[in-house]
Design an enzyme around this catalytic site. Structure first.
Site, PDB file in Angstrom:
ATOM      1  N   PRO B 106      -5.271 -34.536  26.209  1.00 58.12           N
ATOM      2  CA  PRO B 106      -5.264 -34.349  24.709  1.00 58.12           C
ATOM      3  C   PRO B 106      -6.482 -34.672  24.067  1.00 58.12           C
ATOM      4  O   PRO B 106      -7.149 -35.562  24.243  1.00 58.12           O
ATOM      5  CB  PRO B 106      -3.973 -35.263  24.229  1.00 58.12           C
ATOM      6  CG  PRO B 106      -3.192 -35.629  25.741  1.00 58.12           C
ATOM      7  CD  PRO B 106      -4.227 -35.556  26.648  1.00 58.12           C
ATOM      8  N   GLY B 108      -8.509 -36.116  21.418  1.00 55.49           N
ATOM      9  CA  GLY B 108      -8.580 -37.355  20.771  1.00 55.49           C
ATOM     10  C   GLY B 108      -8.210 -38.490  21.451  1.00 55.49           C
ATOM     11  O   GLY B 108      -8.391 -39.718  21.170  1.00 55.49           O
ATOM     12  N   CYS B 109      -8.201 -38.293  22.685  1.00 57.01           N
ATOM     13  CA  CYS B 109      -7.685 -39.414  23.801  1.00 57.01           C
ATOM     14  C   CYS B 109      -9.067 -39.698  24.566  1.00 57.01           C
ATOM     15  O   CYS B 109      -9.865 -38.814  24.997  1.00 57.01           O
ATOM     16  CB  CYS B 109      -6.702 -38.999  24.773  1.00 57.01           C
ATOM     17  SG  CYS B 109      -4.922 -39.049  24.114  1.00 57.01           S
ATOM     18  N   VAL B 110      -9.290 -40.936  24.622  1.00 53.72           N
ATOM     19  CA  VAL B 110     -10.455 -41.307  25.270  1.00 53.72           C
ATOM     20  C   VAL B 110     -10.112 -42.281  26.457  1.00 53.72           C
ATOM     21  O   VAL B 110      -9.090 -42.856  26.519  1.00 53.72           O
ATOM     22  CB  VAL B 110     -11.709 -42.099  24.479  1.00 53.72           C
ATOM     23  CG1 VAL B 110     -12.445 -40.953  23.515  1.00 53.72           C
ATOM     24  CG2 VAL B 110     -10.749 -42.987  23.319  1.00 53.72           C
TER      25      VAL B 110
END
Lengths: 142, 110, 102
Positions: B106, B108-110
């Site tokens: 997704p 924005g996920c790191v």
């Protein structure tokens, strides 16, 4: 500094200014990705589309033949990220022979109004946009 | 790095997300789920199918906050909440469910 | 010697198309690709200059780049020819040389 509508006391007003056409350069896609990432921080986010940036919202984009991803459908997801203000400059549309009818339908569901679908795109004049810019805490330019 | 499904191999990146989104099948989803130690039931599938539909329409995998809000709207708040979603996908609903659904990580996920 | 000029910048952002049109000779061709395809639209602030050029030069626009940007054929100036990638190659072969206005 006034508190942003819908945000807490620490919420700031962010405006992302988009001035480039899609696909010829990477700016449009980069801006969109930063907007989506930034939306996680629950600030009061608006987008402005001026100059060639208005072409980002053109309807009917189909990139199959040029072998790059068509990211135009993602603008329609912005409402889910609570990004509901897409300001499009009228003068920029006029200079390019465009009207609101040439742009995609981008809507959001207003949770405070029984999930009523409302348009996110707002056509504004250059001077109105100058006022909108003047009212921001942070402006990011792409 | 690749998953093996019925004798065929499907490439994935170092975090387990498949690299060619069009190579996804339901059989592959079961293979990925097994690697993630998830026993797929009807409720898992509903989330996975929801994510695939979302990607099809918007060309992104939704952030977890967005996913949970959408689930809440569709199935009500007894399912559209963090506890329920983390019960189904203990290592993160967006990350794990997206991986099983054959979507990119997704945004924005790191 | 005939030249095929290629332009890939939006006419609203850079003066590449305008400068190119000012340097064409009768019998040349101008192929609009990437963001320059907006130069083929009618009813814009750059349309008049492109319109004026078509009596002396061949005007072409790359179809795949139009489609990517959602531009239908009915939005184009009359007299502009849409080509595909194969047509691009044919044009390069048809003119003596090619000049890219980057």
């Amino acid at each position: 500094m006034s508190e942003a509508a819908g945000g807490g006391a620490t919420s700031k007003k962010f405006l992302y200014v988009n001035r480039k056409a899609p696909y010829g350069t990477i700016y449009a896609l980069e801006s969109l990705e930063v907007v989506l990432i930034g939306a996680a921080f629950e600030q009061d986010v608006s987008l402005a589309f001026i100059d060639d940036g208005v072409f980002q919202l053109s309807k009917g984009q189909s990139t199959d033949a040029i072998g790059v991803k068509n990211f135009s459908p993602t603008y329609r997801a912005l409402g889910d990220y609570e990004v509901t203000k897409l300001y499009v400059e009228k003068e920029s549309l006029d200079e390019r022979g465009l009207t609101l009818d040439d742009l995609m339908d981008v809507t959001y569901e207003d949770e405070d109004d029984d999930y009523e679908e409302k348009p996110s795109i707002r056509v504004v004049s250059r001077s109105e946009l100058a006022d909108i810019m003047a009212g921001q805490d942070v402006i990011l330019s792409f | 790095m690749a998953y093996s499904v019925n004798g065929a191999t499907v490439e994935h990146d170092e975090e387990g997300y498949i690299t060619d989104l069009s190579s996804w099948t339901k059989e592959l989803a079961d293979v990925i789920a097994t690697e993630e130690k998830i026993d797929m039931n009807e409720e898992h599938w509903e989330i996975v199918n929801f994510l695939r539909d979302y990607y099809d329409e918007y060309q992104i995998a939704p952030a977890v906050r967005v996913l949970i809000k959408a689930i809440k709207k569709k199935w009500g708040k007894e399912r559209g909440n963090n506890e329920y979603m983390y019960e189904l996908f203990p290592y993160g609903p967006a990350k794990q469910a997206c991986k099983i659904a054959g979507l990119p990580k997704p945004t924005g996920c790191v | 010697m005939s030249i095929l000029h290629t332009v890939n910048k939006s006419p609203f952002e850079k003066n590449a198309l305008s400068s190119c049109l000012g340097h064409t000779k009768s019998g040349d061709g101008v192929l609009l690709i990437e963001d320059a395809v907006y130069g083929a639209l009618k009813g814009t602030k750059s349309s008049d200059q492109v319109e004026a050029a078509k009596s002396t030069v061949g005007l072409y626009v790359l179809g795949p780049d139009l489609a990517a940007r959602g531009l239908a054929a009915d939005r184009l100036l009359d007299g502009v020819t849409v080509v595909d990638y194969g047509g691009f190659v044919d044009l390069v072969a048809k003119y003596d040389t090619t000049q890219a206005w980057l």
